[in-house]
Write a protein that holds these residues in place. Sequence first.
Motif, PDB file in Angstrom:
ATOM      1  N   ALA A 125     -11.666   7.289  -1.638  1.00 14.78           N
ATOM      2  CA  ALA A 125     -10.704   8.066  -1.924  1.00 14.78           C
ATOM      3  C   ALA A 125     -11.313   9.750  -2.076  1.00 14.78           C
ATOM      4  O   ALA A 125     -10.493  10.412  -1.758  1.00 14.78           O
ATOM      5  CB  ALA A 125     -10.156   7.758  -3.442  1.00 14.78           C
ATOM      6  N   LYS A 137      -7.057   4.904  -4.038  1.00 10.96           N
ATOM      7  CA  LYS A 137      -6.174   5.838  -4.755  1.00 10.96           C
ATOM      8  C   LYS A 137      -5.892   7.091  -3.912  1.00 10.96           C
ATOM      9  O   LYS A 137      -7.057   7.900  -3.962  1.00 10.96           O
ATOM     10  CB  LYS A 137      -6.244   5.929  -6.077  1.00 10.96           C
ATOM     11  CG  LYS A 137      -5.361   6.743  -6.805  1.00 10.96           C
ATOM     12  CD  LYS A 137      -5.745   6.752  -8.376  1.00 10.96           C
ATOM     13  CE  LYS A 137      -4.611   7.515  -9.324  1.00 10.96           C
ATOM     14  NZ  LYS A 137      -4.967   7.430 -10.591  1.00 10.96           N
ATOM     15  N   ASN A 138      -4.827   7.549  -3.629  1.00 13.64           N
ATOM     16  CA  ASN A 138      -4.343   8.781  -3.080  1.00 13.64           C
ATOM     17  C   ASN A 138      -4.179   9.842  -4.099  1.00 13.64           C
ATOM     18  O   ASN A 138      -3.304   9.817  -4.661  1.00 13.64           O
ATOM     19  CB  ASN A 138      -3.519   8.883  -1.957  1.00 13.64           C
ATOM     20  CG  ASN A 138      -3.175   9.965  -1.291  1.00 13.64           C
ATOM     21  OD1 ASN A 138      -3.614  11.387  -1.795  1.00 13.64           O
ATOM     22  ND2 ASN A 138      -2.741   9.887  -0.115  1.00 13.64           N
ATOM     23  N   ASN A 189      -3.380   5.585   1.964  1.00 22.16           N
ATOM     24  CA  ASN A 189      -4.166   5.015   0.934  1.00 22.16           C
ATOM     25  C   ASN A 189      -4.861   3.628   1.227  1.00 22.16           C
ATOM     26  O   ASN A 189      -5.353   2.857   0.571  1.00 22.16           O
ATOM     27  CB  ASN A 189      -2.912   4.640  -0.216  1.00 22.16           C
ATOM     28  CG  ASN A 189      -2.184   3.219   0.337  1.00 22.16           C
ATOM     29  OD1 ASN A 189      -1.611   3.295   1.333  1.00 22.16           O
ATOM     30  ND2 ASN A 189      -1.910   2.426  -0.880  1.00 22.16           N
ATOM     31  N   ARG A 230      -1.654   3.138   6.075  1.00 26.93           N
ATOM     32  CA  ARG A 230      -0.576   2.809   5.160  1.00 26.93           C
ATOM     33  C   ARG A 230      -0.279   1.352   5.331  1.00 26.93           C
ATOM     34  O   ARG A 230      -0.804   0.723   6.228  1.00 26.93           O
ATOM     35  CB  ARG A 230       0.667   3.752   5.362  1.00 26.93           C
ATOM     36  CG  ARG A 230       0.910   5.077   5.100  1.00 26.93           C
ATOM     37  CD  ARG A 230       2.023   5.864   5.905  1.00 26.93           C
ATOM     38  NE  ARG A 230       3.394   5.086   5.130  1.00 26.93           N
ATOM     39  CZ  ARG A 230       4.697   5.487   5.648  1.00 26.93           C
ATOM     40  NH1 ARG A 230       4.748   6.234   6.674  1.00 26.93           N
ATOM     41  NH2 ARG A 230       5.463   4.855   5.208  1.00 26.93           N
TER      42      ARG A 230
END
Length: 432
Positions: A328, A229-230, A350, A196
């Motif tokens: 991702a 991008k999660n 992310n 994070r």
Amino acid sequence: MTSPLSQRAHNVVGSANSLMWDIMRNPWCPTSKPDGYVNVGVAENALMHDYLLNYMNTQLTLPAKYLTYNDGAIGAERLRCAMAAFLNKHLHPVKPLTSNDLLVTNGVSSAIEHISWAFTDPGEGILLGRPYYGTFIPDMSVRPGAVVIPVAFGECDPFSVDAVECYERALLAFQATTGRKVRALMLCHPHNPLGRCYPKETMVQLMRLCQKYQVHLISDEIYALSVWKNTIDLGTPVPFESALSIDTAGVIDPGLVHLLWGMSKDFGANGIRLGVIISQSNPVLLEAIKGVSLYTYSSSISEHLAAIVLEDDDFTTRYIQLNRQKLAESYAFAATYLKDHGIEYAAGANAAFFLWVNLGKKYRELHPEETANLGDEISDKVMQLLLQRKVFLASGFLFGSEKSGWFRIVFTHPREYLEEALRRIVLALGDL
């Protein structure tokens, strides 16, 4: 017989033969080495190796200059200019970087050790939030002699503004009990192992804390461009904003703010061994480190190769975009696999290469009678089972986890390799 070694040498005897290095010498291959270890415990990104190698192998030619000492131990002027321009584009510093703000080292571990040596006398403290990248501890303490102060958060989100109070309490407690100063606060931003980013408001409050106690803020941004991008977890992850992109006016003396970066993670090239210390407003720091830079002299060939890559704006733009897409996709595959097998993980990542997973909880669910009397030993039990299945993860115990049973999975591997690792993890837990 009296040992001829120093006490500090005795303190690290055995570390060179650690489990991790043994495993790295015995890698799994489905055809040539099916009995080898599947290693998802070391922070390497193999997703872009073919793409990067294809580029490098068509670009690299070596003039004789790169068989010499080149421009000296702080990094070639060409490389420092290329790094400054590249990081200006991607980190958006308030004050543009110049080559004079950068000092190159043979890897970010060396940069961390330099920073610790420069900021602390032996016995003085450096704050480090839990969980943390495990090697931060020896990097900052073994040779510099600093005391790393792990900061616990309990149920407080370590990325929240409220967490700043936890750092302050740890600082005051250390100084009160030891009579020694805390000299620095180390952040891994984006975070290893939680994947994070720190919100800007938290970064600003940490800067204010550092200003209050005249503590250096070190932002290790080695994963700065590995943000993706999660598509799996709910919520909106915090975007990455570099410490250099924050206006420090009225917040902190800019001479207390420093940044680390390197080629290992964002370019999936640990073997190039290049890191950089960035300090825009503390020339005395850089002068001090220049005095010992001989001991972290980077390879002229590595510097030449890195400069070729960083100077090619079109290539790096494509590389970063494709890398983020692959990150991702690989995260989504691994997270979905864990969900399908009822394994808890810390959602909301992310950035970087990691899933923080609670294997201890799953093992307890599957083996309630066996684990009824197991406390913190659950981590050791699960690790033994994983090694029996020839799969290696990083134990949360070594990362300062506040709760037992947590492990770090590195998901940045080709699909076949990652799937084999996840299959063996599930087997080790006894769920198949």
